[in-house]
Design a protein around this motif. Sequence first.
Motif, PDB file in Angstrom:
ATOM      1  N   GLU A   1     -17.002  63.265  22.672  1.00 17.85           N
ATOM      2  CA  GLU A   1     -16.424  64.603  22.550  1.00 17.85           C
ATOM      3  C   GLU A   1     -15.138  64.622  21.733  1.00 17.85           C
ATOM      4  N   VAL A   2     -14.402  63.538  21.760  1.00 15.99           N
ATOM      5  CA  VAL A   2     -13.145  63.483  21.016  1.00 15.99           C
ATOM      6  C   VAL A   2     -13.019  62.112  20.360  1.00 15.99           C
ATOM      7  N   PRO A   3     -12.440  62.094  19.153  1.00 17.91           N
ATOM      8  CA  PRO A   3     -12.219  60.793  18.502  1.00 17.91           C
ATOM      9  C   PRO A   3     -11.153  60.013  19.260  1.00 17.91           C
ATOM     10  N   GLN A   4     -11.374  58.732  19.434  1.00 19.39           N
ATOM     11  CA  GLN A   4     -10.423  57.981  20.232  1.00 19.39           C
ATOM     12  C   GLN A   4     -10.683  56.494  20.078  1.00 19.39           C
ATOM     13  N   ASN A   5      -9.898  55.764  20.838  1.00 15.48           N
ATOM     14  CA  ASN A   5      -9.926  54.314  20.799  1.00 15.48           C
ATOM     15  C   ASN A   5     -10.943  53.744  21.788  1.00 15.48           C
ATOM     16  N   LEU A   6     -11.729  54.583  22.404  1.00 16.68           N
ATOM     17  CA  LEU A   6     -12.626  54.154  23.461  1.00 16.68           C
ATOM     18  C   LEU A   6     -14.076  54.310  23.039  1.00 16.68           C
ATOM     19  N   SER A   7     -14.955  53.612  23.740  1.00 16.90           N
ATOM     20  CA  SER A   7     -16.385  53.754  23.518  1.00 16.90           C
ATOM     21  C   SER A   7     -17.082  53.748  24.870  1.00 16.90           C
ATOM     22  N   ALA A   8     -18.313  54.209  24.890  1.00 15.71           N
ATOM     23  CA  ALA A   8     -19.074  54.232  26.143  1.00 15.71           C
ATOM     24  C   ALA A   8     -20.466  53.683  25.885  1.00 15.71           C
ATOM     25  N   SER A   9     -21.039  53.157  26.939  1.00 13.81           N
ATOM     26  CA  SER A   9     -22.408  52.661  26.849  1.00 13.81           C
ATOM     27  C   SER A   9     -23.140  52.946  28.141  1.00 13.81           C
ATOM     28  N   ARG A  10     -24.442  53.045  28.024  1.00 13.83           N
ATOM     29  CA  ARG A  10     -25.280  53.304  29.201  1.00 13.83           C
ATOM     30  C   ARG A  10     -26.458  52.333  29.139  1.00 13.83           C
ATOM     31  N   PRO A  11     -26.251  51.138  29.646  1.00 14.41           N
ATOM     32  CA  PRO A  11     -27.300  50.114  29.572  1.00 14.41           C
ATOM     33  C   PRO A  11     -28.442  50.333  30.562  1.00 14.41           C
TER      34      PRO A  11
END
Lengths: 118, 113
Positions: B59-69
């Motif tokens: 939703e927003v540019p940032q230093n984080l990432s997400a994953s759904r394994p």
Amino acid sequence: AQKVTQAQTEISVVEKEDVTLDCVYETRDTTYYLFWYKQPPSGELVFLIRRNSFDEQNEISGRYSWNFQKSTSSFNFTITASQVVDSAVYFCALSEARGSSNTGKLIFGQGTTLQVKP
Amino acid sequence: SQTIHQWPATLVQPVGSPLSLECTVEGTSNPNLYWYRQAAGRGLQLLFYSVGIGQISSEVPQNLSASRPQDRQFILSSKKLLLSDSGFYLCACTGTVGAGELFFGEGSRLTVL
């Protein structure tokens, strides 16, 4: 763009007083959902109520009541006879809806901190 | 009903270090999953959401990432933390699209020094 405004940053009342938390929202969607959540000091958000944009009936649940007015884009929350345990941060939120589904993406207001003193 | 577990509950990390916050859901299948961040004194900001395994929307540019394994596992990561990443991170889910309200986990409080 969607936006939720809770103009009251902090409210302090004495136990047994009634208190109303204001919420004003902006959206271009014709179908949407509104929510209120409570965040006690523990941090977890507790769901209180959901209202869809087609249902303007006010709702009462015990000491809690909600006033949804589409004409003024407001969804205010009143606690009657407040108690110390009501002390928390309260968030109003808006969710876009596609068809009859709730996409689940919530836009939150900044929250209102309610302090109820004994 | 759904139950959401988040860990760690509290984390203090130096700037530049990596991050991994984990969220697991019980009591539902194929949920939509969300990461929200609450900065001090502010409201909640949606960071990521996922409608299925391997499907992530930012939703927003940032230093984080997400994953759904896995279906009921949602991970928030960073390779190098910034001071501005400090905050309270909340994982949330809904059972199925259209089910209504979001259920939130207990949150993970991250302090970056």
